[in-house]
Design a protein around this motif. Sequence first.
Motif, PDB file in Angstrom:
ATOM      1  N   ILE A  97       0.846  -1.189   0.000  1.00  0.00           N
ATOM      2  CA  ILE A  97       0.000   0.000   0.000  1.00  0.00           C
ATOM      3  C   ILE A  97       0.887   1.247   0.000  1.00  0.00           C
ATOM      4  CG2 ILE A  97      -1.668   1.344   1.335  1.00  0.00           C
ATOM      5  CD1 ILE A  97      -2.848  -1.108  -0.012  1.00  0.00           C
ATOM      6  N   ASP A  98       0.707   2.065  -1.013  1.00  0.00           N
ATOM      7  CA  ASP A  98       1.495   3.292  -1.134  1.00  0.00           C
ATOM      8  C   ASP A  98       0.779   4.412  -0.393  1.00  0.00           C
ATOM      9  OD1 ASP A  98       3.118   5.350  -1.794  1.00  0.00           O
ATOM     10  OD2 ASP A  98       2.699   5.314  -3.959  1.00  0.00           O
ATOM     11  N   ILE A  99       1.261   4.727   0.803  1.00  0.00           N
ATOM     12  CA  ILE A  99       0.603   5.735   1.638  1.00  0.00           C
ATOM     13  C   ILE A  99       0.676   7.119   1.001  1.00  0.00           C
ATOM     14  CG2 ILE A  99       0.718   6.913   3.879  1.00  0.00           C
ATOM     15  CD1 ILE A  99       1.556   4.314   5.128  1.00  0.00           C
ATOM     16  N   SER A 100       1.682   7.346   0.173  1.00  0.00           N
ATOM     17  CA  SER A 100       1.836   8.670  -0.451  1.00  0.00           C
ATOM     18  C   SER A 100       0.655   9.005  -1.356  1.00  0.00           C
ATOM     19  CB  SER A 100       3.127   8.721  -1.273  1.00  0.00           C
ATOM     20  OG  SER A 100       3.083   7.802  -2.350  1.00  0.00           O
ATOM     21  N   THR A 101      -0.060   7.975  -1.833  1.00  0.00           N
ATOM     22  CA  THR A 101      -1.204   8.231  -2.714  1.00  0.00           C
ATOM     23  C   THR A 101      -2.323   8.953  -1.981  1.00  0.00           C
ATOM     24  OG1 THR A 101      -2.147   6.051  -2.196  1.00  0.00           O
ATOM     25  CG2 THR A 101      -0.731   6.206  -4.141  1.00  0.00           C
ATOM     26  N   VAL A 123      -9.816  -7.336  -7.739  1.00  0.00           N
ATOM     27  CA  VAL A 123     -10.861  -8.283  -7.354  1.00  0.00           C
ATOM     28  C   VAL A 123     -10.404  -9.145  -6.183  1.00  0.00           C
ATOM     29  CG1 VAL A 123     -12.170 -10.301  -8.106  1.00  0.00           C
ATOM     30  CG2 VAL A 123     -11.947  -8.338  -9.619  1.00  0.00           C
ATOM     31  N   VAL A 124      -9.175  -9.644  -6.247  1.00  0.00           N
ATOM     32  CA  VAL A 124      -8.678 -10.542  -5.209  1.00  0.00           C
ATOM     33  C   VAL A 124      -8.434  -9.803  -3.895  1.00  0.00           C
ATOM     34  CG1 VAL A 124      -6.755 -12.021  -4.533  1.00  0.00           C
ATOM     35  CG2 VAL A 124      -7.667 -12.157  -6.861  1.00  0.00           C
ATOM     36  N   THR A 125      -7.749  -8.663  -3.979  1.00  0.00           N
ATOM     37  CA  THR A 125      -7.342  -7.951  -2.775  1.00  0.00           C
ATOM     38  C   THR A 125      -8.501  -7.256  -2.068  1.00  0.00           C
ATOM     39  OG1 THR A 125      -5.209  -7.543  -3.835  1.00  0.00           O
ATOM     40  CG2 THR A 125      -5.712  -6.259  -1.864  1.00  0.00           C
ATOM     41  N   TYR A 126      -9.408  -6.700  -2.856  1.00  0.00           N
ATOM     42  CA  TYR A 126     -10.444  -5.866  -2.257  1.00  0.00           C
ATOM     43  C   TYR A 126     -11.852  -6.458  -2.352  1.00  0.00           C
ATOM     44  CZ  TYR A 126      -6.937  -2.195  -2.036  1.00  0.00           C
ATOM     45  OH  TYR A 126      -5.816  -1.463  -1.759  1.00  0.00           O
ATOM     46  N   ARG A 133     -14.391  12.105  -5.261  1.00  0.00           N
ATOM     47  CA  ARG A 133     -13.518  12.048  -4.085  1.00  0.00           C
ATOM     48  C   ARG A 133     -13.774  13.139  -3.040  1.00  0.00           C
ATOM     49  NH1 ARG A 133      -7.590   9.772  -6.041  1.00  0.00           N
ATOM     50  NH2 ARG A 133      -8.402   7.828  -6.870  1.00  0.00           N
ATOM     51  N   ALA A 134     -14.818  13.938  -3.216  1.00  0.00           N
ATOM     52  CA  ALA A 134     -15.102  14.958  -2.203  1.00  0.00           C
ATOM     53  C   ALA A 134     -15.402  14.302  -0.857  1.00  0.00           C
ATOM     54  CB  ALA A 134     -16.290  15.816  -2.645  1.00  0.00           C
ATOM     55  N   SER A 135     -16.094  13.163  -0.874  1.00  0.00           N
ATOM     56  CA  SER A 135     -16.455  12.495   0.377  1.00  0.00           C
ATOM     57  C   SER A 135     -15.227  11.935   1.100  1.00  0.00           C
ATOM     58  CB  SER A 135     -17.464  11.369   0.111  1.00  0.00           C
ATOM     59  OG  SER A 135     -16.958  10.458  -0.833  1.00  0.00           O
ATOM     60  N   ALA A 192      -5.346   5.518   2.059  1.00  0.00           N
ATOM     61  CA  ALA A 192      -4.578   4.844   1.003  1.00  0.00           C
ATOM     62  C   ALA A 192      -5.061   3.416   0.783  1.00  0.00           C
ATOM     63  CB  ALA A 192      -3.089   4.845   1.357  1.00  0.00           C
ATOM     64  N   LEU A 193      -5.680   2.827   1.806  1.00  0.00           N
ATOM     65  CA  LEU A 193      -6.187   1.453   1.679  1.00  0.00           C
ATOM     66  C   LEU A 193      -7.308   1.356   0.654  1.00  0.00           C
ATOM     67  CD1 LEU A 193      -6.458   0.416   5.462  1.00  0.00           C
ATOM     68  CD2 LEU A 193      -4.631  -0.173   3.871  1.00  0.00           C
ATOM     69  N   ILE A 194      -8.131   2.402   0.609  1.00  0.00           N
ATOM     70  CA  ILE A 194      -9.305   2.319  -0.258  1.00  0.00           C
ATOM     71  C   ILE A 194      -9.173   3.120  -1.555  1.00  0.00           C
ATOM     72  CG2 ILE A 194     -10.931   1.800   1.595  1.00  0.00           C
ATOM     73  CD1 ILE A 194     -11.634   4.715   1.769  1.00  0.00           C
ATOM     74  N   LEU A 195      -8.114   3.936  -1.667  1.00  0.00           N
ATOM     75  CA  LEU A 195      -7.949   4.731  -2.878  1.00  0.00           C
ATOM     76  C   LEU A 195      -7.891   3.906  -4.168  1.00  0.00           C
ATOM     77  CD1 LEU A 195      -5.585   7.725  -2.014  1.00  0.00           C
ATOM     78  CD2 LEU A 195      -7.886   7.817  -2.950  1.00  0.00           C
ATOM     79  N   PRO A 196      -7.193   2.749  -4.173  1.00  0.00           N
ATOM     80  CA  PRO A 196      -7.119   1.997  -5.436  1.00  0.00           C
ATOM     81  C   PRO A 196      -8.472   1.551  -5.980  1.00  0.00           C
ATOM     82  CG  PRO A 196      -5.440   1.240  -3.910  1.00  0.00           C
ATOM     83  CD  PRO A 196      -6.342   2.153  -3.139  1.00  0.00           C
ATOM     84  N   ILE A 197      -9.446   1.381  -5.105  1.00  0.00           N
ATOM     85  CA  ILE A 197     -10.758   0.916  -5.561  1.00  0.00           C
ATOM     86  C   ILE A 197     -11.829   1.988  -5.409  1.00  0.00           C
ATOM     87  CG2 ILE A 197     -11.638  -0.033  -3.380  1.00  0.00           C
ATOM     88  CD1 ILE A 197     -12.500  -2.511  -4.967  1.00  0.00           C
ATOM     89  N   ASP A 198     -11.428   3.147  -4.912  1.00  0.00           N
ATOM     90  CA  ASP A 198     -12.406   4.198  -4.632  1.00  0.00           C
ATOM     91  C   ASP A 198     -13.157   4.645  -5.878  1.00  0.00           C
ATOM     92  OD1 ASP A 198     -13.525   6.322  -2.761  1.00  0.00           O
ATOM     93  OD2 ASP A 198     -12.635   7.570  -4.330  1.00  0.00           O
ATOM     94  N   HIS A 199     -12.482   4.649  -7.018  1.00  0.00           N
ATOM     95  CA  HIS A 199     -13.142   5.084  -8.257  1.00  0.00           C
ATOM     96  C   HIS A 199     -14.379   4.240  -8.528  1.00  0.00           C
ATOM     97  CE1 HIS A 199     -13.271   6.880 -12.350  1.00  0.00           C
ATOM     98  NE2 HIS A 199     -13.819   5.717 -12.640  1.00  0.00           N
ATOM     99  N   PHE A 200     -14.269   2.935  -8.322  1.00  0.00           N
ATOM    100  CA  PHE A 200     -15.388   2.036  -8.598  1.00  0.00           C
ATOM    101  C   PHE A 200     -16.498   2.221  -7.564  1.00  0.00           C
ATOM    102  CE2 PHE A 200     -11.548   0.147 -10.365  1.00  0.00           C
ATOM    103  CZ  PHE A 200     -11.929  -0.041 -11.685  1.00  0.00           C
ATOM    104  N   CYS A 201     -16.115   2.503  -6.316  1.00  0.00           N
ATOM    105  CA  CYS A 201     -17.108   2.808  -5.284  1.00  0.00           C
ATOM    106  C   CYS A 201     -17.817   4.122  -5.619  1.00  0.00           C
ATOM    107  CB  CYS A 201     -16.450   2.910  -3.910  1.00  0.00           C
ATOM    108  SG  CYS A 201     -15.731   1.373  -3.307  1.00  0.00           S
ATOM    109  N   ASP A 202     -17.032   5.075  -6.141  1.00  0.00           N
ATOM    110  CA  ASP A 202     -17.571   6.385  -6.466  1.00  0.00           C
ATOM    111  C   ASP A 202     -18.617   6.301  -7.575  1.00  0.00           C
ATOM    112  OD1 ASP A 202     -17.871   9.060  -6.162  1.00  0.00           O
ATOM    113  OD2 ASP A 202     -15.897   9.641  -6.903  1.00  0.00           O
ATOM    114  N   MET A 203     -18.451   5.354  -8.478  1.00  0.00           N
ATOM    115  CA  MET A 203     -19.425   5.166  -9.549  1.00  0.00           C
ATOM    116  C   MET A 203     -20.807   4.859  -8.963  1.00  0.00           C
ATOM    117  SD  MET A 203     -17.009   2.872 -12.072  1.00  0.00           S
ATOM    118  CE  MET A 203     -17.961   2.869 -13.576  1.00  0.00           C
TER     119      MET A 203
END
Length: 418
Positions: free
Chosen positions: A125-129, A230-233, A362-364, A383-394
């Motif tokens: 997990i890249d915390i810098s993201t 899919v596997v990780t999240y 990503r305002a929320s 940073a844990l949820i950023l990689p999949i946040d786009h799909f949640c945001d949809m």
Amino acid sequence: MTNLEIKKPKLTSNLTFQILIAMVLGAILGVFIHNNWSEESAKEFSTYIKILATIFIRLVQMIISPLVFTTLVVGIAKLGDIKSVGRIGGKAMGWFFTASFISLLIGLFWVNVLQPGVGLHLSNIDISTASEVTEKTTNFSAQNFIEHIIPKSIFEAMSGNEILQIVVFSIFFGLAAASIGDHAKPVVNALDKTSHIILKMVNYVMKFAPIGVFGAIASVFAIRNLNDLVVTYIKFFSSFLVGIASLWLVLLVIGFLFLGKRMKLLLKHITSPIIIAFGTTSSEAVFPKLTEELERFGVKDKIVSFMLPLGYSFNLDGSMMYMTFASIFIAQAYGVPLELGTQMIMLLVLMLTSKGIAGVPRASLVVVAATCGMFKIPIEGIALILPIDHFCDMFRSATNVLGNALATSVVGKWEKED
């Protein structure tokens, strides 16, 4: 006029079909690029193809400020007096806060029942993201939020598309115009005609929607490894989908209770806006289109003009559900114990601090990060949820559109009955 109205549903249907095709083609192209190009080339492709989505969203943003101002002022002026504004405003805020509480409660319930963050071991997990989000929480406080509500300049608010600030100015302007009476009619009529011109612009902008959605979807899939996601999240995302599905079920049941058989017609009218919001991850992107569709559905223009701008500031049901879900998920992932009483306090904090967030991507997350900071939960957990946040945001953007359409339609029905 009649012939024009007969053609409109067909045009909406065609647009919906085009957007669905664009989503599929965008996903196919994105996956192909990801699997066959180098990582560097895929990122470069993603950057360039995303321009299509950026152009579409900027075209929509271009007309949001004048549309909110003109429609809200005209809507308030047509309501006639402060008593009418207060009556409808009271109904609106009552609905908004009830819907927000239910949405937050659904997120709270499912994250505790399914516990997607418990025992989670996420590697690499890249915390810098998360820095982009966490930096925005520095000035996030109740005092700054209250100061932010009141615009220093209406022109500054419009240039930044600060919907809540525009709403505050428009309410004062509309009430003042209503109190003057006939003397304000030339100004109100001019704003009314301006709003219709802007709505005509909406038709032109929406023709670009399929291209924008295609660019947004292709951009994401080009740089996302579907197998890893899919596997990780899968536990987090599947739990989130259970929560969103529950919220949709509640909203639809409430819709049928209040609107009866007309709920099916409402869903037909808002299908296209929902899909656009889903594809672009921005409920703001469909504000003009949703305004138009709700008026076609039969809600009086003065109700739509008043309700929707307020709804975009106070009634983001999908985002609300996600906030409690994401906040407690991060606490679970880091092993931070939260008693039920603490979680309820968190719910109330979110109820207040989330009001006024824009319906943009990503305002929320900013609110989630700020809330985590208040309750001693590691903010870098974003940073844990950023990689999949786009799909949640949809999903949450689409839910926001449904919630606002339902609120506007129900209040419109109440006003007819009164």
